[in-house]
Design a protein around this motif. Structure first.
Motif, mmCIF file in Angstrom:
data_model
loop_
_atom_site.group_PDB
_atom_site.id
_atom_site.type_symbol
_atom_site.label_atom_id
_atom_site.label_comp_id
_atom_site.label_asym_id
_atom_site.label_seq_id
_atom_site.Cartn_x
_atom_site.Cartn_y
_atom_site.Cartn_z
ATOM 1 N N GLU A 444 0.829 -1.208 0.000
ATOM 2 C CA GLU A 444 0.000 0.000 0.000
ATOM 3 C C GLU A 444 0.862 1.257 0.000
ATOM 4 O O GLU A 444 0.545 2.233 -0.689
ATOM 5 C CB GLU A 444 -0.928 -0.023 1.211
ATOM 6 C CG GLU A 444 -2.018 -1.082 1.122
ATOM 7 C CD GLU A 444 -2.862 -1.161 2.380
ATOM 8 O OE1 GLU A 444 -2.458 -0.558 3.399
ATOM 9 O OE2 GLU A 444 -3.913 -1.827 2.348
ATOM 10 N N GLU A 447 2.331 1.593 -3.457
ATOM 11 C CA GLU A 447 1.311 2.047 -4.411
ATOM 12 C C GLU A 447 1.174 3.566 -4.375
ATOM 13 O O GLU A 447 1.130 4.234 -5.417
ATOM 14 C CB GLU A 447 -0.031 1.392 -4.071
ATOM 15 C CG GLU A 447 -1.178 1.867 -4.953
ATOM 16 C CD GLU A 447 -2.528 1.412 -4.442
ATOM 17 O OE1 GLU A 447 -3.554 1.824 -5.017
ATOM 18 O OE2 GLU A 447 -2.571 0.655 -3.443
ATOM 19 N N THR A 451 2.179 6.341 -7.290
ATOM 20 C CA THR A 451 1.152 7.270 -7.778
ATOM 21 C C THR A 451 1.605 8.713 -7.636
ATOM 22 O O THR A 451 1.386 9.539 -8.526
ATOM 23 C CB THR A 451 -0.159 7.056 -6.996
ATOM 24 O OG1 THR A 451 -0.564 5.691 -7.129
ATOM 25 C CG2 THR A 451 -1.259 7.959 -7.530
ATOM 26 N N LEU A 503 -5.274 -8.412 -3.494
ATOM 27 C CA LEU A 503 -5.791 -7.116 -3.925
ATOM 28 C C LEU A 503 -4.728 -6.027 -3.789
ATOM 29 O O LEU A 503 -4.590 -5.167 -4.669
ATOM 30 C CB LEU A 503 -7.028 -6.760 -3.100
ATOM 31 C CG LEU A 503 -8.295 -7.547 -3.421
ATOM 32 C CD1 LEU A 503 -9.379 -7.242 -2.400
ATOM 33 C CD2 LEU A 503 -8.795 -7.216 -4.821
ATOM 34 N N ARG A 507 -3.300 -3.874 -6.953
ATOM 35 C CA ARG A 507 -3.385 -2.410 -6.983
ATOM 36 C C ARG A 507 -2.009 -1.784 -7.142
ATOM 37 O O ARG A 507 -1.833 -0.802 -7.864
ATOM 38 C CB ARG A 507 -4.063 -1.902 -5.710
ATOM 39 C CG ARG A 507 -5.575 -2.096 -5.700
ATOM 40 C CD ARG A 507 -6.220 -1.275 -4.604
ATOM 41 N NE ARG A 507 -5.825 -1.753 -3.288
ATOM 42 C CZ ARG A 507 -6.568 -2.548 -2.544
ATOM 43 N NH1 ARG A 507 -7.733 -2.964 -2.986
ATOM 44 N NH2 ARG A 507 -6.161 -2.932 -1.354
ATOM 45 N N ALA A 511 -0.699 0.510 -10.222
ATOM 46 C CA ALA A 511 -0.058 1.812 -10.026
ATOM 47 C C ALA A 511 1.286 1.873 -10.735
ATOM 48 O O ALA A 511 1.670 2.914 -11.286
ATOM 49 C CB ALA A 511 0.120 2.082 -8.532
ATOM 50 N N LYS A 542 -11.906 -9.142 -6.121
ATOM 51 C CA LYS A 542 -10.671 -9.193 -6.899
ATOM 52 C C LYS A 542 -10.959 -9.071 -8.384
ATOM 53 O O LYS A 542 -10.285 -8.387 -9.129
ATOM 54 C CB LYS A 542 -9.944 -10.501 -6.598
ATOM 55 C CG LYS A 542 -8.529 -10.578 -7.142
ATOM 56 C CD LYS A 542 -8.004 -11.989 -7.074
ATOM 57 C CE LYS A 542 -8.276 -12.600 -5.727
ATOM 58 N NZ LYS A 542 -7.863 -14.012 -5.687
ATOM 59 N N THR A 545 -11.803 -5.600 -9.362
ATOM 60 C CA THR A 545 -10.567 -4.823 -9.460
ATOM 61 C C THR A 545 -9.845 -5.101 -10.770
ATOM 62 O O THR A 545 -9.310 -4.192 -11.417
ATOM 63 C CB THR A 545 -9.637 -5.163 -8.278
ATOM 64 O OG1 THR A 545 -10.324 -4.889 -7.059
ATOM 65 C CG2 THR A 545 -8.369 -4.337 -8.336
ATOM 66 N N SER A 549 -9.011 -2.576 -13.767
ATOM 67 C CA SER A 549 -7.622 -2.439 -14.193
ATOM 68 C C SER A 549 -7.502 -2.532 -15.712
ATOM 69 O O SER A 549 -6.728 -1.803 -16.333
ATOM 70 C CB SER A 549 -6.774 -3.537 -13.539
ATOM 71 O OG SER A 549 -6.856 -3.452 -12.136
#
Length: 584
Positions: A444, A447, A451, A503, A507, A511, A542, A545, A549
């Motif tokens: 996280e 990510e 970004t 997940l 993600r 990113a 999932k 997502t 994506s």
């Protein structure tokens, strides 16, 4: 009402419980017509001598139900304030006495209800006595962890009874000074004496008198407050409770704008985080191995509470923390080098994520190297999945990376000085399992970094990070399928953690593909294959997502033909993609 008035404890207890339910569920007309007489009946059982404890506890709970319902009617607010004023002194006497945990718990819940619905009852005559009673109860060392949390919450919302800036600032100042004072006893011989003085100078400017210590109504009570600062009074639990109180005061909304003492809070946090258990050579003869070992066992709790306080501060201040960004970055970089317990690493990643989201590319410039270094330690593909091979409970709090030497009993904390910095892509040798929650936190944070600052001086690390992410995502999806095949014999918590890890990996991979870069991403083909394989995850979060994506990758300018082939493959396998496309 006949049962409530009965002299038989069992019957009285049953009537009191039924009356509490009646306060919750009866009609508004019935409640407004009867609440006064109900209050009088319950009030008798709180104050009357000789009442059994379980009847008194039930009466307090029913009174809390009555006040909660009464707070929903603004036209009877005057009666609510009057009734509250009659209860405050009995409840303070209850908390000051040697009653049972259940009685204390009921008293705290009742005080919280009064503060929420009728705060002016405390504002008028009882503010100082409530503050003193709660603080002394926290420092008494007689409360369970659950009760300490309730006491901390009650103390944190106490300034709302007045609602002015001065009250909030004064209580925060008292709490910080008390924590600093307790740390003097806890960290004796383990830090420089100037650390304590620095916090006091930031809170009490030169020429001004310090406030009355928390837990004292006047200066004559200072001796009693000094007695509560002994190590045998469970300093760790007291410090934890007061730090929790500070966190709630920062996070909870307040009627007026207040000035947060940011420098003092940061100085206190730094004081805690920089203590690693080591003793200087000059003070070593004065500290026994047992004392050092005892403190080192408590240090993770101190560090966890300090990190919670830093998380609360960064979430509340957000971009206003920019003038202190350099200070925080230096603090995080220094602490991350020695931080190895999973729970603490998760919290540090959370702080980094909040800083990146609130301050953007300005702070990403200084945190990038530290984030990438630690992410490679926690996400190295050579690490086995912490879920497939869970750590035994007896070893759950061991140091993650044993290329730091283990502590010996005679020199408890010197091993924390044996640190080796890890370069990009280097993982510790002979490492232990990295738990899944640490991996999720690392993903996280990475990510957000990609970004916010994916194109910022990324030539030195971006290629390695992209390769790492595709490897982690592939491994997490593959391990997830293996677990789903054996899901019957696995606990739900473990399966849920696998899904969270998948997940987070997807993600972060997305990113990486969408982040600005000087070169075309080298893992597009493998990423598309990975997203395509998700068609087997029909109906899960999932899969939603993955569909989102695909659309983002299409807007990024990838091959339309490749996407069409993937969609056709999904449709051919029976996946209902149209519904998810509409949702996204």
């Amino acid at each position: 009402m006949l049962l409530v008035s009965s002299d038989v404890p069992d019957k009285c207890w049953g009537g009191v419980c039924l009356l509490g339910i009646t306060c919750q569920d009866c009609s508004s007309h019935r409640f407004l017509a009867s609440y006064s007489s109900w209050f009088q009946k319950l009030h008798v059982h709180v104050q009357a001598p000789g009442v059994s404890n379980f009847v008194r506890v039930a009466s307090i709970a029913s009174l809390s139900d009555l006040f909660t319902r009464l707070g929903q009617f603004p036209n009877v607010k005057k009666d609510g304030v009057s009734f509250s004023g009659k209860l405050i002194q009995p409840f303070l006497k209850l908390l000051n006495g040697d009653g049972s945990e259940a009685l204390w718990d009921g008293g705290v819940n009742m005080l919280c209800s009064i503060l929420c619905y009728f705060p002016s009852a405390i504002h008028r005559h009882h503010y100082d006595s409530v503050e003193t009673t709660i603080a002394l109860k926290i420092m008494s060392g007689k409360c369970s962890t659950c009760l300490l949390k309730k006491l901390a919450h009650c103390l944190a919302i106490l300034p709302q009874s007045k609602g002015d800036e001065e009250t909030w600032s004064l209580l925060m100042q008292k709490i910080l000074l008390l924590i600093n004072s307790h740390l003097n006893d806890a960290f004796q011989f383990l830090e420089e004496e100037t650390k304590s003085t620095k916090v006091v100078n930031l809170l009490v400017p030169p020429g001004k008198d310090p406030p009355t210590p928390l837990g004292c109504c006047n200066s004559s009570d200072k001796a009693a407050a000094e007695a509560t600062k002994r190590p045998n009074r469970l300093l760790t639990s007291s410090v934890s409770a007061f730090m929790l109180c500070g966190c709630e005061m920062l996070i909870n909304p307040y009627p007026v704008q207040v000035n947060i003492p940011v420098k003092a809070v940061l100085a206190l946090i730094e004081r805690v985080l920089m203590v690693d258990g080591s003793v200087s050579q000059s003070l070593l003869p004065f500290v026994t191995a047992m004392q050092q070992e005892s403190l080192c066992s408590e240090l993770p709790m101190f560090h966890s509470d300090a990190l919670d306080l830093l998380i609360a501060l960064t979430k509340v201040m957000r971009s206003q923390m920019l003038p202190h960004a350099a200070y925080i970055v230096r603090l995080i970089v220094r602490y991350f080098k020695n931080c190895s317990l999973p729970e603490l690493r998760v919290k540090v990643y959370s702080i980094i994520k909040t800083l990146l989201m609130s301050m953007g590319i300005g702070i990403a410039k200084f945190l990038t190297q530290e984030v990438v270094n630690n992410v490679f330690i926690d996400l190295n593909p050579d690490h086995q999945d912490g879920l497939a091979f869970p750590i035994p409970p007896s070893k759950a709090n061991e140091v993650l990376y044993p290329n730091k030497k283990k502590r010996k009993h005679a020199s408890a904390a010197k091993s924390l000085e044996d640190n080796h910095e890890t370069g990009f892509g280097e993982a510790p040798k002979n490492h232990l399992v990295v738990p899944a929650n640490v991996k999720i936190a690392a993903l996280e944070a990475l990510e957000v970094l990609l970004t916010v600052g994916g194109a910022l001086r990324s030539d030195s690390w971006r290629k390695n990070v992209d390769t790492l992410l595709i490897s982690v995502a592939t491994n997490s999806i593959h391990d997830g399928w293996n677990i789903e095949e054996n899901s019957i014999c696995m606990p739900k918590e473990q399966i849920h953690m696998v899904e969270k890890l998948q997940l987070a990996a997807l993600r972060a991979l997305l990113a990486s593909l969408l982040s600005q870069s000087h070169v075309r991403p080298s893992n597009i083909a493998r990423s598309l294959e990975l997203f395509q394989s998700g068609r087997q995850e029909t109906g899960t979060k999932k899969m939603c997502t993955l569909v989102a994506s695909l659309q983002l990758l299409f807007h990024k300018g990838l091959s339309l033909l490749c996407l069409i082939r993937m969609m056709m493959s999904c449709i051919a396998s029976g996946f209902k993609i149209r519904k998810n496309l509409r949702l996204h």
